[in-house]
Every structure is written in structure tokens, then in C-alpha cells.
Design an enzyme around this catalytic site. Structure first.
Site, short mmCIF file in Angstrom:
data_model
loop_
_atom_site.label_atom_id
_atom_site.label_comp_id
_atom_site.label_asym_id
_atom_site.label_seq_id
_atom_site.Cartn_x
_atom_site.Cartn_y
_atom_site.Cartn_z
N ALA A 185 0.85 -1.18 0.00
CA ALA A 185 0.00 0.00 0.00
C ALA A 185 0.89 1.23 0.00
O ALA A 185 2.09 1.14 0.21
CB ALA A 185 -0.91 0.00 1.22
N SER A 186 0.30 2.39 -0.26
CA SER A 186 1.08 3.63 -0.31
C SER A 186 0.14 4.82 -0.44
O SER A 186 -1.01 4.68 -0.85
CB SER A 186 2.03 3.65 -1.52
OG SER A 186 2.92 2.57 -1.51
N ASN A 187 0.68 6.00 -0.09
CA ASN A 187 0.06 7.27 -0.44
C ASN A 187 1.02 8.02 -1.34
O ASN A 187 2.23 8.03 -1.09
CB ASN A 187 -0.20 8.14 0.80
CG ASN A 187 -1.03 7.44 1.86
OD1 ASN A 187 -2.02 6.79 1.55
ND2 ASN A 187 -0.62 7.57 3.12
N ASN A 461 -4.06 3.65 -3.45
CA ASN A 461 -4.28 2.24 -3.78
C ASN A 461 -5.69 1.88 -4.17
O ASN A 461 -5.97 0.70 -4.42
CB ASN A 461 -3.80 1.32 -2.66
CG ASN A 461 -2.37 1.62 -2.24
OD1 ASN A 461 -2.15 2.07 -1.13
ND2 ASN A 461 -1.42 1.42 -3.14
#
Length: 762
Positions: A185-187, A461
Site C-alpha cells: 500500500a502507499s500514499n 491504492n
């Protein structure tokens, strides 16, 4: 300086705060040598383990593994043919990339020789037979595997366990543990000139990755004058910079919600489990014997040979719970198995110094394997694209896919696990060739979702549909992700935060980091006041045979600052409350929300606490019941309900226990930290003893164990960079530290800086 065969290499390497390596060289081969040397200095055992993995040698050096995991992985990699593909991948590259990789292998070997002579390798692996020199083909084999990070790598074990039914019937389905972890996951935020104080572009990277093992990032700065001058992070064992900035462009990535591979369900011929129907015909699978070596407990190495099967789609798989039966079976096809352009893609991005050149790399190479990209340049242009390799289906096949995930339980379960299921016996579900695509069966670049603006684009995501506060992207392939569907709490919080920052029009890198690390809980903002009121009315309720004072818990929540900071009292209680409800409740009206998702108002919906259940019994109210259970679970873990988060959430870095801030998905925070994700590779690398479990149903929701939350996953590389006329100005850190060796000060200093929110110049 070093020599590898007849080749002489020379690299200037300088280490700065937190052990960041700055490598400046006269040639591509030299910079590869310097990067390989410096990365091996910090992570040689982990890279070495990845090499034996892709060479199908884990069982040879580590034994069969738990439930035969190493044998299955070795066989799976043989069936995928990663080692066979390596020479072709190498030969398809331009000379400078071949030189770069050859230099990287030489640098790795130079550090290994130096460390072995000095006796400085970690004691647990020093002298191990799998710690040995490598060559460039070893690295090219590993780069095939990196291309499969969101696909085949996670299926290797279930491919290796795919055995055709025999006289005694079907083989056992794979254990659930055999299915890899899939995407992270990531921003990611990219702000244009209308949002920043200076009028230049600004990018914020906040990828969430495991804090140990091969999926770690390594921070570096690579320079070949006149060719590349880029700063950022690289995956262990990979040259160049995969995420970062140069003089004119900054970029970050988030894992795409789309699909890099498909599973296909086969209609098998009765009494012939290696034959399947395909339209009006019957096709026979093909087979090949694969042999791997296995180290026994007695130290004797034996051979295991198995017959591996494949269809015209690709290798067979043995799915958990479903297996390979007598009537149906499953096969797989990968969009990145023949991706020859992935290395050139990432290097080309690092060389592009304005957004036009940056975009041209995507259009010309189409080598992006599995991530969205968010970028901005010095002129104030900001861009989002999901250029990940994506199968190309006809509109009719896409319609069948949508129906399948709504009506077919197996397809729905697989889709929830980010796996797309097609009908492998229907020719209409075949991938379609397009002459503009990088490879047969894929979508071409001009049919991939992208958006350029001057305010802000972002991703957290969810699919391409909503990566701007007000602009949607519609009409793209279903395999890029669904449109007009609910967004996660984290995506909604990203959109809210980015919209506020862009609207103010005076953003700086410092302000961007403050916003990313604010640790504000969206779920608490939307629901907590009403939960408190309801819990106060409920008083004491029965929960699993215990009387629980939920009114007292309500007072803890009333005093909570609605954040996940070190000093936040009530954050753990709220997390366990949210963990007691199905995660799907966060997306729609039901037990949690009263107002349902509205595609015309996707940032604000769903909202408002669902009304209490009829009947008047507080214990029957799912919200009250979840709060009571949260109190019990915390008690079982030895965590007071009013404990500050920093007392019960920590990262273990060698002998150091570092209290850390951050929350999880149910909290609706941006800054994710969680007790999920690999602590180490599947090799013998020591890891802390597991904490005692307290509630089996929390293993996949909050991850709480005895003592609280020992985080092993989440915020990794944190970067905010603005592209100014005076050059890039950036701040950030690597949250888990630069070095994998607990003896290094750079194993813990990044975590201590993260805990203190102490950014450093990049």
C-alpha cells in the site's frame, strides 16, 4: 576501486546522515559497481537469499521448509522459467544498462570479498554456503522476479504445488500460507504550481512496505555526469532509483489496484484431469519434469522430481481451499513475465528532467510493471498515470467479468484478494492483441488512465477512478480497477487532506510532511461522538460471558484527541472497535454507517453512525458489542484501555524498542503502521520471537498480540520535494533505517527520526 575479471571499476561513494550513499562515477558500469558495493554493505544476506530463491535453491540450502514451502517455491520458479528468461532479458537491453548491471554484480562481489576477509559478515550467515559470489545473470534472473512483484512472485508456491489428480484422487489444496502477500500500500501526492507557494511542482512520497526482508527500500543518490543525477530509493539488489527526484522532475509510486495477471478456471474433461474444454474443442495440457535439490535434516542432499503442467494460458496453480479437482482447475497468465523494458523504464524516468520527457518514457517503453505513478516538474505540471501492464479484454469479456464478481462466490472471494478470474474454457475471455501494446495481450499506453492538472493528483491504492478531489476518470478497462465504487477511508482522507492543501495555494515541503504525518483519524471524525453517546447509554453489557463497562470506555474515547500520536490515549481502543467490524462495513451503509456511498459524492460518503438495532438490548447493538469486545481484547493483550499509543505500539530494531506513531486502515489515517508484513526473507535471518496471540480473529484485522502492536509494515521512505529554479529542495527519511544488520547504527536511527518526526534534507 575494484576489478572483476578483466574489467576495472572505480566509484566515488560518500555516506551522509543515516548512512545514505551518494555514488558519483564516470560511467554506467562504475556507478553500478558503486551501488552494488554500497547496497551489499547494508543488505548482502537479503540479496543473497533472493538470488538462491530465483535460482530454485532455497530447499538445497535451507531444507524443505515449513510444509514443504521451499520445495514448492523452488519448483514454482522452475515452472515460471525465470532463470531461462534471464539471458533473453539481458540481451534485450541497450549497452549502458548491461554495463550497469554487470558493474552492480561486480560491486556486490567486491563487498563480499572484503567483508569475508575482515570477518564482518553477520555471525548468523558468515561462512554459509549460500553466501557466495554472483554474476550478472543471477541479477537478471532476479529482475525477472522483480517484474513479477505483484503477480507471479506471489504465486510461486501454489504453482510449485500444482500436481495433477492421480489414482488416489486430487492432491491436497495448497495451504493459505502458500499464497504470497501480493501488493503493498502507499500514499502519493503530486501538487502543481497552483497549489504551491512558489508556483513549482511538489511531490510527496509515502509508500507503505514491509520493514524487513527483500521488499525494503535502500536510499541512494546516483550520478553519471551528463547521463543521470537522481536521488531516491531503490529496491534491494536493483540499480538506479525507482522513486525519487532529479533536477527537474520528482515522482512517486503506489501499487495499482488493477490486475497484472489473471487466473482462468478450466472445465476439465471427465476422467482426464489434464485435458480441458476450450470452446468446441478439447485441449491437452503439456508437462515437463522439474527437479530440485533438498537438504535433509541429516545433512544429506537428495533430489525431488515432479511433473509440472501448463495450458496455453500458462502454468497450472493449486489454489488454497480449491486445489486441482476432477471437474475444474485453475491456470494463470502474467502480464509481466516477458517485460523486457522494466529496467529501461525506471532508468529513463530518472534521466528525464521535465514532464514531457518523463511522459515520453512511458509512451515509448510501456515498461511499468505494477504501480501508479505521480509526478510533477519545475514548471508546475502535475500528472497521474496507471501505466501498469494490464491484460486487454474485449468489452464483452469485461461485462462477463463484472457479472462474475457479483454472482460467482469463488470469483468474488478471489477479487477481494485482488485476483481476477476469467473463464479459461471460453475463447471469448482470451487476452486481446493490440499492435500498440508492449507485448501481445496487453493494453496499449494510449488506453491507460491518466490525468494532468495544476492543482493536485494523488493515489492511495484505490482504482484510477478518483485521484483528484473533483475529477473522475471513467470508461477504462475493468482490469484497471472498478469505477464509481466506494473508496477506502484512507483514500477519502488523502483526498480531503490534499484538497485542503491545494485550495490554500501556499504549500511547502514542510507543510506537506506535517499533513502526511498528522495521524488524524477519519473514522473517528465521522463516528466517534455518536459512538460515545451510545456507549454511555449502554452502561455495562455482557460480552462473551463477561460484564464490560462500555460507559467507562466511552469516557476514554471522549478524552481522545482523535489521532494516532505517541501520546494519544484511546487510539488503541478505537482501533480494536473498528477491527471488530467487517472491513466492508467501512465502504457502505450497514452496521457502521447510516448514509450509503454515493458515487456523486464519493469523498463525503458513507457517513453518520448507523442507528442502534431495534429491541432495546444494548448488547445486541453491533457497535456496543464491538466496543465491549475491544475492551476484552485489550485486556487479554495486557493493554489498558487508556494506555497512550506510544506505550503499546513500537518497532523492534535489533535490541532497540522504539515507540512509534501511526494507525491502520480502519483508523482512516494517512500514516500507516501495522503488525503485518514480512519481518525477513524466508532464509535463516534472525527475527524477534513472535508475541503471544490474544484473539485469532484479530490476526488479520488489528494484529494485536501480547503487549500491543509490534509494527512490521507501513510508512517506509518519506519524501517531500519541490522542484525550484534553484534546484530540488527536499526533506524526508527512511523510517526503518538504511541497514538490515542490527549491529549498524543505521538499523535504528531512521526509526528514531521517524518517531520524532525529524526530517532531514534530501
Amino acid at each position: 576501486m575494484g576489478r572483476h575479471g578483466d574489467q576495472q571499476y572505480e566509484a566515488d561513494i560518500r555516506w551522509t546522515t543515516h548512512g545514505v550513499a551518494h555514488i558519483r562515477c564516470a560511467s554506467w558500469g562504475d556507478v553500478g559497481f558503486g551501488q552494488g558495493y554500497a547496497c551489499a554493505r547494508d543488505h548482502l544476506p537479503t540479496i543473497a537469499d533472493q538470488i538462491i530463491k530465483v535460482r530454485s535453491e532455497r530447499a538445497r540450502f535451507h531444507g524443505a521448509g515449513p510444509d514443504g514451502a521451499h520445495v514448492a517455491s523452488d519448483l514454482g520458479y522452475r515452472a515460471l522459467g525465470v532463470a531461462e528468461r534471464a539471458p533473453h532479458l539481458r540481451d534485450a537491453q541497450p549497452d549502458h544498462i548491461r554495463d550497469l548491471v554487470a558493474g552492480y554484480a561486480a560491486g556486490y562481489d567486491a563487498w563480499l570479498e572484503e567483508a569475508t576477509a575482515a570477518g564482518s559478515l553477520p555471525e548468523w550467515c558468515a561462512g554459509a554456503p549460500w553466501i557466495r559470489p554472483i554474476d550478472e545473470l543471477d541479477l537478471w534472473t532476479y529482475y525477472v522476479d522483480i517484474s513479477l512483484l505483484a503477480s507471479g512472485r506471489n504465486l510461486a508456491e501454489i504453482i510449485g504445488r500444482a500436481q495433477a489428480p492421480g489414482p488416489d484422487g486430487p492432491a491436497e489444496p495448497s495451504p493459505v500460507s502458500a499464497l504470497g502477500g501480493g501488493a503493498g500500500a502507499s500514499n502519493g501526492w503530486a501538487f502543481g504550481g497552483d497549489a504551491t507557494a512558489s508556483g513549482h511542482g511538489l511531490v510527496v512520497a509515502n509508500p507503505h512496505f514491509p520493514w524487513g526482508g527483500e521488499a525494503r527500500f535502500w536510499e541512494c543518490h546516483v550520478t553519471v555526469p551528463g547521463e543521470i543525477d537522481a536521488y531516491g530509493v531503490a529496491l534491494l539488489g536493483a540499480p538506479g532509483v525507482q522513486m525519487g527526484f532529479n533536477e527537474g522532475v520528482a515522482w512517486t509510486h503506489t501499487f495499482s489496484r488493477g490486475h497484472r495477471f489473471t487466473l482462468a478456471r478450466l472445465d476439465l474433461v471427465p476422467d482426464a484431469p489434464t485435458s480441458y474444454r476450450y470452446g468446441d474443442e478439447v485441449r491437452d495440457m503439456t508437462s515437463r519434469e522439474e527437479t530440485v535439490e533438498v537438504l535433509g535434516e541429516d545433512g544429506v542432499v537428495t533430489q525431488v522430481t515432479r511433473t509440472m503442467w501448463r495450458t496455453h494460458h500458462g502454468p497450472m496453480v493449486n489454489l488454497p481451499l480449491l486445489g486441482w479437482g476432477l471437474e475444474q482447475a485453475f491456470t494463470y497468465r502474467d502480464a509481466n513475465l516477458d517485460n523486457d523494458h522494466v529496467m529501461a523504464q525506471f532508468l529513463g524516468m530518472g534521466q528525464a528532467t521535465d514532464l514531457d520527457a518523463f511522459q515520453a518514457v512511458f509512451a515509448d517503453l510501456q515498461g511499468m510493471p505494477w504501480v501508479n505513478t505521480l509526478a510533477a516538474d519545475r514548471t508546475g505540471r502535475a500528472w497521474f498515470v496507471d501505466a501498469s501492464a494490464t491484460p486487454n479484454l474485449t468489452p464483452e469479456a469485461q461485462a462477463r467479468f463484472r457479472d462474475r464478481i457479483e454472482q460467482d462466490l469463488i470469483a468474488a472471494i478471489l477479487y477481494d484478494a485482488r485476483v481476477a478470474l476469467l473463464d479459461g474454457s471460453d475463447p471469448g475471455d482470451e487476452w486481446q492483441d493490440d499492435p500498440g501494446a508492449r507485448s501481445p495481450g496487453l493494453l496499449p499506453y494510449d488506453r491507460m488512465p491518466q490525468l494532468e492538472v495544476r492543482d493536485v493528483v494523488l493515489n492511495a491504492n484505490d482504482s484510477h477512478w478518483l485521484n483528484h478531489p473533483t475529477i473522475t476518470l471513467e470508461g477504462y478497462s475493468v482490469l484497471h480497477g472498478l469505477e464509481r465504487t466506494p473508496r477506502t477511508l484512507r483514500t477519502r482522507q488523502n483526498l480531503r487532506a490534499a484538497q485542503r492543501l491545494a485550495a490554500a495555494g501556499d504549500l511547502t515541503v514542510e507543510g506537506a510532511i506535517v499533513a502526511m504525518l498528522s495521524n488524524e483519524s477519519l473514522s473517528a471524525e465521522l463516528l466517534c461522538d455518536d459512538v460515545i453517546e451510545r456507549a454511555r447509554r449502554a452502561g455495562t453489557v455482557a460480552s462473551d460471558g463477561e460484564d464490560v463497562d462500555v460507559a467507562a470506555a466511552a469516557e476514554v474515547l471522549a478524552a481522545w484527541d482523535r489521532r494516532c500520536e505517541l501520546a494519544s490515549v484511546g487510539a488503541a481502543l478505537w482501533r480494536e472497535l473498528m477491527a471488530g467490524l467487517d472491513a466492508k462495513q467501512q465502504l457502505q451503509a450497514g452496521q457502521l454507517f447510516a448514509v450509503d456511498f454515493d458515487p456523486e459524492d464519493p469523498v463525503a460518503t458513507p457517513h453518520s453512525l448507523a442507528p442502534a438495532a431495534d429491541g432495546g438490548d444494548p448488547a445486541a447493538d453491533p457497535i456496543v458489542a464491538a466496543l465491549a469486545t475491544a475492551v476484552r481484547v485489550l485486556g487479554q493483550a495486557g493493554v489498558p484501555i487508556d494506555a497512550p499509543l506510544g506505550d503499546v505500539q513500537w518497532a523492534q530494531r535489533g535490541e532497540h524498542r522504539v515507540p512509534v506513531h501511526g494507525g491502520y486502515e480502519g483508523d482512516g489515517v494517512l500514516n500507516i503502521l501495522a503488525p503485518f508484513g514480512a519481518l525477513a526473507s524466508l532464509s535463516l535471518e534472525p527475527v524477534p520471537a513472535p508475541l503471544p496471540p490474544v484473539a485469532p480473529d484479530r490476526a488479520a484485522t488489528s494484529g494485536i498480540a501480547g503487549g500491543g502492536y509490534r509494527v512490521t509494515y507501513g510508512t517506509s521512505f518519506l519524501m517531500a520535494v519541490e522542484l525550484t529554479d534553484d534546484g530540488p529542495q527536499g526533506i524526508g527519511l527512511l523510517a526503518y533505517g538504511q541497514a538490515g544488520d542490527p549491529r549498524s547504527p543505521h538499523h535504528v536511527d531512521g526509526t528514531e527520526a521517524y518517531a520524532a518526526k525529524a526530517m532531514r534534507p534530501l
